[in-house]
Design a protein around this motif. Structure first.
Motif, PDB file in Angstrom:
ATOM      1  N   GLY A  30       0.810  -1.218   0.000  1.00 61.15           N
ATOM      2  CA  GLY A  30       0.000   0.000   0.000  1.00 61.15           C
ATOM      3  C   GLY A  30       0.834   1.254   0.000  1.00 61.15           C
ATOM      4  O   GLY A  30       0.362   2.329  -0.359  1.00 61.15           O
ATOM      5  N   TYR A  50       0.696   2.941  -5.331  1.00 62.28           N
ATOM      6  CA  TYR A  50      -0.003   4.092  -5.903  1.00 62.28           C
ATOM      7  C   TYR A  50       0.947   5.188  -6.387  1.00 62.28           C
ATOM      8  O   TYR A  50       0.506   6.138  -7.038  1.00 62.28           O
ATOM      9  CB  TYR A  50      -0.960   4.695  -4.865  1.00 62.28           C
ATOM     10  N   ASP A  57      -7.753   5.362  -1.995  1.00 60.85           N
ATOM     11  CA  ASP A  57      -8.566   4.146  -2.010  1.00 60.85           C
ATOM     12  C   ASP A  57      -8.076   3.197  -3.102  1.00 60.85           C
ATOM     13  O   ASP A  57      -7.235   3.543  -3.920  1.00 60.85           O
ATOM     14  CB  ASP A  57     -10.036   4.505  -2.241  1.00 60.85           C
ATOM     15  N   GLU A  58      -8.645   1.997  -3.114  1.00 64.12           N
ATOM     16  CA  GLU A  58      -8.196   0.952  -4.032  1.00 64.12           C
ATOM     17  C   GLU A  58      -8.436   1.276  -5.501  1.00 64.12           C
ATOM     18  O   GLU A  58      -7.782   0.696  -6.384  1.00 64.12           O
ATOM     19  CB  GLU A  58      -8.881  -0.378  -3.696  1.00 64.12           C
ATOM     20  N   THR A  87      -2.855   3.400 -10.114  1.00 59.89           N
ATOM     21  CA  THR A  87      -1.630   2.758  -9.629  1.00 59.89           C
ATOM     22  C   THR A  87      -0.495   3.147 -10.565  1.00 59.89           C
ATOM     23  O   THR A  87      -0.396   2.652 -11.681  1.00 59.89           O
ATOM     24  CB  THR A  87      -1.790   1.231  -9.588  1.00 59.89           C
ATOM     25  N   GLU A 111       0.199  -8.350  -9.077  1.00 58.10           N
ATOM     26  CA  GLU A 111      -1.248  -8.120  -8.986  1.00 58.10           C
ATOM     27  C   GLU A 111      -1.915  -8.379 -10.335  1.00 58.10           C
ATOM     28  O   GLU A 111      -2.951  -9.049 -10.423  1.00 58.10           O
ATOM     29  CB  GLU A 111      -1.534  -6.689  -8.537  1.00 58.10           C
ATOM     30  N   ARG A 128      -3.140  -4.690   0.036  1.00 59.57           N
ATOM     31  CA  ARG A 128      -2.160  -3.612  -0.098  1.00 59.57           C
ATOM     32  C   ARG A 128      -1.922  -3.027   1.294  1.00 59.57           C
ATOM     33  O   ARG A 128      -2.666  -2.168   1.755  1.00 59.57           O
ATOM     34  CB  ARG A 128      -2.673  -2.543  -1.072  1.00 59.57           C
ATOM     35  N   TYR A 157     -15.145  -8.139  -4.099  1.00 55.11           N
ATOM     36  CA  TYR A 157     -13.859  -7.451  -4.277  1.00 55.11           C
ATOM     37  C   TYR A 157     -12.693  -8.413  -4.104  1.00 55.11           C
ATOM     38  O   TYR A 157     -12.782  -9.409  -3.375  1.00 55.11           O
ATOM     39  CB  TYR A 157     -13.724  -6.305  -3.275  1.00 55.11           C
ATOM     40  N   THR A 204      -9.355  -6.825  -3.944  1.00 54.46           N
ATOM     41  CA  THR A 204      -8.225  -5.980  -3.550  1.00 54.46           C
ATOM     42  C   THR A 204      -8.624  -5.088  -2.382  1.00 54.46           C
ATOM     43  O   THR A 204      -9.664  -4.430  -2.430  1.00 54.46           O
ATOM     44  CB  THR A 204      -7.765  -5.106  -4.734  1.00 54.46           C
ATOM     45  N   ASN A 213      -7.059  -2.346   0.755  1.00 56.54           N
ATOM     46  CA  ASN A 213      -6.054  -1.615   1.516  1.00 56.54           C
ATOM     47  C   ASN A 213      -6.108  -2.054   2.975  1.00 56.54           C
ATOM     48  O   ASN A 213      -7.187  -2.342   3.513  1.00 56.54           O
ATOM     49  CB  ASN A 213      -6.326  -0.110   1.473  1.00 56.54           C
ATOM     50  N   CYS A 239      -9.300   2.867   3.997  1.00 55.86           N
ATOM     51  CA  CYS A 239      -9.632   1.464   4.250  1.00 55.86           C
ATOM     52  C   CYS A 239     -11.129   1.228   4.407  1.00 55.86           C
ATOM     53  O   CYS A 239     -11.557   0.279   5.078  1.00 55.86           O
ATOM     54  CB  CYS A 239      -8.886   0.973   5.489  1.00 55.86           C
TER      55      CYS A 239
END
Length: 316
Positions: free
Chosen positions: A121, A125, A134-135, A139, A153, A171, A234, A236, A238, A282
């Motif tokens: 994490g 990014y 946020d996810e 990236t 990933e 992450r 989901y 993925t 954080n 998160c």
């Protein structure tokens, strides 16, 4: 993991800082645990019910038998740090991306149901487009380490689409806590604590107003354990504390805990791959897995400092 007390898990990189805590947490949750890695941080720290195998990830014959009958594998094994990845990116890819892909392929062929991967994490990014991040944020890693994690990933999502394997990607921000040794300048908190306890100046790369998201190890492994049985849309997540902690605050708080007065600070030019702020949103994992960090910064740092002070002579 209440409904699956005999879930069979294999943890690759199980003898490291995060891996040791994870193996113990999985045992506590009722899972059967097989762990693989170069060695334990401290054999006394690993739960006796963990089935341990020593070896290198490059030696497929050493770890392939561990996959038989396993439901979930955790891929934590890595020879890389943000610093070492920049020295020889090609070697970093060979040792970390290629070997991980061989593990993923073998796991799928052996009928493993889920692969859980520990991503970054703090680097994935790059310079964040929004904070907290946020996810779904872009990236754009600016480090070789972040590129390596992002590549894996993408491959996992490729395997998910093409071969139907369940994947969970965590992450994780900047984990810290007991069993983290602080050698080789790996990990801000243990590195700074080691310097403070041994009377060495603390080296700060860049400015001390750099912000990081530090998350206590028990909270990290709570999330990783939840990932074994999560059933949702989901893949993925954080994992961070959501607390803005500057490097200046880290040093000041360590000074207060150690109680030895001011610690000398040496400022070194920041690496080109350094980001000025890393703070994770998160919300997703809070909503989907009902996870939230339980240990705040002050308590976590005090617990870590106590462990480091009691064990520093053993890990010189």
């Amino acid at each position: 993991m209440e409904a699956q007390n005999q879930l069979k898990c294999a943890v690759f990189g199980g003898g490291g800082f995060i891996g040791t805590h994870l193996c113990n947490a999985l045992i506590g949750a009722g899972a059967e645990v097989r762990a693989f890695g170069r060695g334990h941080i401290d054999r006394g720290g690993m739960h006796p019910d963990v089935s341990w195998t020593t070896g290198e990830l490059s030696d497929m014959g050493a770890w392939l038998p561990l996959l038989n009958g396993v439901d979930v594998i955790y891929q934590l094994a890595s020879s890389s740090t943000p610093q070492t990845a920049e020295v020889d990116p090609a070697q970093d890819v060979a040792e970390n991306v290629v070997l991980a892909l061989r593990l993923f392929d073998a796991a799928i062929n052996c009928g493993v149901k889920r692969i859980i991967f520990l991503s970054s994490g703090g680097t994935i990014y790059g310079i964040p487009s929004r904070v907290p991040t946020d996810e779904d944020a872009p990236t754009r890693p600016i480090s070789a380490y972040g590129l390596q994690k992002l590549t894996l990933e993408h491959y996992l999502r490729h395997y998910q689409r093409r071969r139907g394997i369940d994947i969970i990607i965590f992450r994780v921000a900047n984990p810290y806590g007991p069993l983290q040794l602080g050698r080789k300048h790996q990990g801000v908190v243990p590195t700074f604590l080691r310097c403070a306890l041994t009377g060495q100046p603390i080296q700060i790369w860049g400015a001390d107003d750099v912000v990081r998201d530090f998350v206590y190890i028990e909270d990290v492994v709570d999330a990783l354990v939840l990932g074994a049985t999560y059933q949702g849309k989901y893949d993925t997540f954080n994992v961070g504390s959501g607390e803005r902690i500057s490097l200046r605050q880290v040093v000041n708080d360590i000074e207060a805990i150690i109680g030895r007065g001011s610690i000398p600070r040496v400022y070194i030019a920041a690496a080109p791959s350094a980001v000025p702020i890393s703070l994770l949103d998160c919300t997703r994992i809070r909503t989907e897995m009902h996870w939230s960090p339980k240990v705040n910064w002050s308590d976590g740092l005090q617990q870590t400092a106590r462990w480091m002070a009691a064990n520093i002579d053993r890990y010189k």
